[in-house]
Design an enzyme around this catalytic site. Structure first.
Site, short mmCIF file in Angstrom:
data_model
loop_
_atom_site.label_atom_id
_atom_site.label_comp_id
_atom_site.label_asym_id
_atom_site.label_seq_id
_atom_site.Cartn_x
_atom_site.Cartn_y
_atom_site.Cartn_z
N CYS A 118 37.27 39.99 67.26
CA CYS A 118 36.67 40.25 66.09
C CYS A 118 35.67 41.44 66.44
O CYS A 118 35.25 42.23 65.69
CB CYS A 118 35.90 38.96 65.51
SG CYS A 118 37.08 37.49 65.47
N CYS B 79 45.83 38.64 63.08
CA CYS B 79 45.04 37.73 62.12
C CYS B 79 45.12 38.33 60.88
O CYS B 79 44.69 37.64 59.79
CB CYS B 79 43.52 37.44 62.58
SG CYS B 79 42.75 38.99 62.68
FE1 FES Z 1 40.51 38.24 63.48
FE2 FES Z 1 38.34 37.32 63.39
S1 FES Z 1 40.24 36.26 63.34
S2 FES Z 1 38.92 39.37 63.16
#
Ligand code: FES
Length: 144
Positions: free
Chosen positions: A103, A34
């Site tokens: 996360c 991400c």
């Molecule tokens: Fe990767 Fe939240 S989407 S840390």
């Protein structure tokens, strides 16, 4: 509702945001998938986390997990901070969607990375105490 009230509350009003001057430990972790990055700053006094601040360049869940994680370790003995798991962070937020579990792993790992840095600065090998840091960059496809 995808996100709990607690997640939304910590996202809109995150605690302990920023940097610490002359920190005793700093840890930075990221998730390559991400692209989110989390940085933790710690002050340690008498074996306790006397202060903690974070900077998260990332999604709302990453901000909420780092915020609540700092609250969970502030003022606590190092041993407690070492035991903080991502699932404890998720529980404290009343849950996270499955695709956002990674996360919370970042929050756990950022604290561990900062503690590793703290021990390294003390001239102590961190690995027997903190353990091997998980590779937060790898693909957590089983969790998504
Ligand atoms: Fe990767 Fe939240 S989407 S840390």
């Amino acid at each position: 509702m995808l996100y709990s009230d607690k997640v939304l509350e910590h996202f809109s009003n995150p605690r302990n945001v920023g940097e610490l001057e002359n920190p005793d430990g700093v840890g930075e972790v990221g998730n390559a998938k991400c692209g989110d990055i989390m940085k933790m700053y710690l002050k340690v006094e008498d074996g306790k986390i006397s202060d903690v601040k974070f900077k998260t360049f990332g999604c709302g869940a990453a901000i909420a997990t780092s915020s609540i994680a700092t609250e969970m370790i502030k003022g606590k003995p190092i041993e407690d901070a070492l035991k903080l798991t991502n699932s404890a962070v998720v529980d404290a937020l009343d849950g996270l969607p499955a695709s956002k579990i990674h996360c919370s792993v970042l929050a756990e790992q950022a604290i561990k990375a900062a503690l590793s840095d703290y021990y390294t600065k003390q001239g102590v090998d961190p690995e027997p105490i903190v353990g091997k840091l998980e590779d937060t960059d790898h693909d957590h496809s089983s969790e998504e």
